[in-house]
Every structure is written in C-alpha cells, then in structure tokens.
Design a protein around this motif. Structure first.
Motif, mmCIF file in Angstrom:
data_model
loop_
_atom_site.group_PDB
_atom_site.id
_atom_site.type_symbol
_atom_site.label_atom_id
_atom_site.label_comp_id
_atom_site.label_asym_id
_atom_site.label_seq_id
_atom_site.Cartn_x
_atom_site.Cartn_y
_atom_site.Cartn_z
ATOM 1 N N HIS A 1 0.827 -1.214 0.000
ATOM 2 C CA HIS A 1 0.000 0.000 0.000
ATOM 3 C C HIS A 1 0.858 1.261 0.000
ATOM 4 C CE1 HIS A 1 -4.065 -1.733 0.404
ATOM 5 N NE2 HIS A 1 -3.409 -2.750 0.903
ATOM 6 N N VAL A 2 1.967 1.225 0.737
ATOM 7 C CA VAL A 2 2.877 2.374 0.751
ATOM 8 C C VAL A 2 3.497 2.555 -0.643
ATOM 9 C CG1 VAL A 2 5.009 3.324 1.736
ATOM 10 C CG2 VAL A 2 3.361 2.194 3.231
ATOM 11 N N ALA A 3 3.859 1.441 -1.283
ATOM 12 C CA ALA A 3 4.465 1.502 -2.621
ATOM 13 C C ALA A 3 3.495 2.095 -3.643
ATOM 14 C CB ALA A 3 4.910 0.105 -3.062
ATOM 15 N N LEU A 4 2.214 1.739 -3.530
ATOM 16 C CA LEU A 4 1.214 2.312 -4.444
ATOM 17 C C LEU A 4 1.098 3.822 -4.244
ATOM 18 C CD1 LEU A 4 -1.820 -0.163 -4.476
ATOM 19 C CD2 LEU A 4 -0.229 0.316 -6.344
ATOM 20 N N ALA A 5 1.121 4.236 -2.965
ATOM 21 C CA ALA A 5 1.028 5.669 -2.669
ATOM 22 C C ALA A 5 2.249 6.400 -3.215
ATOM 23 C CB ALA A 5 0.891 5.890 -1.167
ATOM 24 N N GLU A 6 3.428 5.764 -3.102
ATOM 25 C CA GLU A 6 4.658 6.371 -3.631
ATOM 26 C C GLU A 6 4.578 6.537 -5.142
ATOM 27 O OE1 GLU A 6 7.877 4.849 -0.299
ATOM 28 O OE2 GLU A 6 7.733 3.802 -2.206
ATOM 29 N N ALA A 7 3.926 5.562 -5.795
ATOM 30 C CA ALA A 7 3.829 5.595 -7.258
ATOM 31 C C ALA A 7 3.016 6.794 -7.746
ATOM 32 C CB ALA A 7 3.225 4.297 -7.783
ATOM 33 N N ALA A 8 2.221 7.373 -6.829
ATOM 34 C CA ALA A 8 1.439 8.550 -7.204
ATOM 35 C C ALA A 8 2.338 9.763 -7.404
ATOM 36 C CB ALA A 8 0.379 8.837 -6.143
ATOM 37 N N ILE B 1 1.899 12.958 0.310
ATOM 38 C CA ILE B 1 1.093 11.735 0.448
ATOM 39 C C ILE B 1 1.987 10.557 0.852
ATOM 40 C CG2 ILE B 1 -0.227 10.010 -0.896
ATOM 41 C CD1 ILE B 1 -1.860 12.495 -0.196
ATOM 42 N N THR B 2 3.160 10.464 0.232
ATOM 43 C CA THR B 2 4.108 9.402 0.566
ATOM 44 C C THR B 2 4.498 9.480 2.037
ATOM 45 O OG1 THR B 2 4.993 9.399 -1.672
ATOM 46 C CG2 THR B 2 6.397 8.454 0.031
ATOM 47 N N ALA B 3 4.804 10.693 2.485
ATOM 48 C CA ALA B 3 5.220 10.881 3.877
ATOM 49 C C ALA B 3 4.104 10.491 4.838
ATOM 50 C CB ALA B 3 5.625 12.337 4.105
ATOM 51 N N ILE B 4 2.882 10.857 4.514
ATOM 52 C CA ILE B 4 1.752 10.542 5.398
ATOM 53 C C ILE B 4 1.521 9.034 5.448
ATOM 54 C CG2 ILE B 4 -0.742 10.807 5.748
ATOM 55 C CD1 ILE B 4 -0.448 13.657 4.594
ATOM 56 N N MET B 5 1.609 8.375 4.276
ATOM 57 C CA MET B 5 1.424 6.917 4.252
ATOM 58 C C MET B 5 2.511 6.208 5.055
ATOM 59 S SD MET B 5 -1.200 5.434 3.009
ATOM 60 C CE MET B 5 -0.691 3.757 2.597
#
Ligand SMILES: [Zn+2]
Length: 229
Positions: free
Chosen positions: A148-155, A160-164
């Motif tokens: 899930h973190v990797a998907l958020a990073e892909a955005a 958003i990455t930091a929050i995830m």
C-alpha cells in the motif's frame, strides 16, 4: 516564548525564505546565536529539538562532514510528528481507515494516470512475494502494508508518501490485531491477494476510477469483515 522556541521559529522562517538550505548545512552555533540574538545554549537546545523531530542530522567531529545538516526528506519530520500523534491520542481505528480510503483512492488514481512500469516495479514485486504460501500471517501483513505504501509512492506526491509512511505502523498494528481474531486466515489471505491483484491491474491499465473503487472496497471490506476497533 522561551529562547529556544524563538530560535526554532527563526530557523523555520530561514528555511521558508531559503536563507538556510534544505539538504545543506546549518550555520555554526555561534553564528546562529549572533544572528538571532540568543545564547549559544538556546541554539544548542533548539538543535536538539530539531534533531529529535528528524528535521536535522548532526555528525560529530571537525571534518567537512561535521555539523548539523538539514534533512531533505520531508517524510522524516512529518512521519515522526504523526507517529507521536497516533501513539499519544489513541486515534480510533475507524479514523485511520477513513483516512486510508481518502488517501489511497486518490493515490491509485494518480498512479494510474502517471506511473510507469518503473514506478510500479516495487508494488509488482511485493505482490509476487505475497504469493508465497509459506508466509505467516504477520509476514504477509508486513508485505501487505509495504504494498500500500508503494502504491502511494507511485502517485509521485511527496506529502502523500510521507503521510502513508507515517501511518504505516498504525495500519500494521490494527490489521495484525484484526487477523489474530480470524478463524480462517488462509481464506482471507487468498481474498486479499485477489483484491491486490485487481487494484494493481487497474493501475497498470491506467484505469483510475476502477483502481480507486477497488482499493476502497479492499480497505473497507477488510475493516468491515474483521470488525476490529
Ligand atoms: Zn492490502
């Protein structure tokens, strides 16, 4: 305001205006004391606070690498602040789930629009790792959270990455608690695998709305069925 708080406010201002470089070195203690009109002890106290927050890193010694460096990665300060907040407020799991849906449904839509194979390589690799039938529930869930973190990073959105990344421990804790109450973990693992594959396939296809719906159903479905919190 106490002297070190004054120093913190001034350093924050200097970061905003670019007088202090992110990723660069913090001016020496005596120079900051002079600049802000405070004692060196107050500067030292402020630097300790910044270090604890993960905003700066200090290296001991006297070589060119010595001194305090302002960390360029915004995940560190946001992460530590949010982790403390989650730990000390005992925020309801429902709030964490709601926040995940909001962030992740946006993130997969953004990733579907702009992420290439390279940005999705990590998520793809994690899906493959979760196929391993020998994984314990705990190992599976660790990979699940990373996915899930990797998907958020892909955005490609740093905030958003930091929050995830910051929510990662909170997420891990509640899903692990939820799974420990399940009677049929293998069936749940099978379902989670299928749902992850569906989310990733929609992102790879560039179908943002489908990816958003799939990840929302995945997060809400798990929460509803385990009833944790
Ligand atoms: Zn998942």
């Amino acid at each position: 305001m106490r002297a070190y708080q004054e120093v913190l406010a001034r350093i924050e201002q200097d970061l905003l205006t670019g007088r202090i470089d992110v990723g660069g070195r913090l001016p020496p203690e005596r120079e900051l004391a002079l600049r802000y009109g405070v004692s060196r002890a107050s500067v030292r106290e402020a630097i300790k606070v910044l270090e604890a927050m993960g905003v700066i890193r200090t290296n001991v010694g006297s070589g060119p690498g010595a001194g305090a460096v302002v960390i360029a990665d915004p995940a560190a300060p946001i992460g530590s602040a949010l982790r403390w907040h989650l730990a000390s407020r005992h925020l309801p799991v429902a709030d964490l789930v709601g926040t995940r849906v909001l962030i992740e449904s946006w993130a997969v839509q953004a990733a579907a629009g702009n992420a290439g194979a390279e940005q999705l390589a990590g998520a793809t690799e994690l899906l493959r790792a979760m196929e391993n039938p020998g994984l314990t529930a705990e190992q599976f869930l660790e990979l699940d959270t990373q996915f899930h973190v990797a998907l958020a990073e892909a955005a490609g959105n740093g905030v958003i990455t930091a929050i995830m990344q910051a929510m990662r421990h909170g997420i891990q804790a509640y899903v692990t608690e939820a799974v420990s109450a399940l009677t049929d973990w293998p069936a749940m693992a099978e379902r989670l695998r299928a749902e992850h594959a569906q989310v990733l396939a929609a992102v790879v296809d560039g179908d943002g709305p489908a990816a958003g719906r799939a990840v929302t159903a995945h997060i809400n479905g798990f929460y509803a069925d385990t009833g944790v919190g």
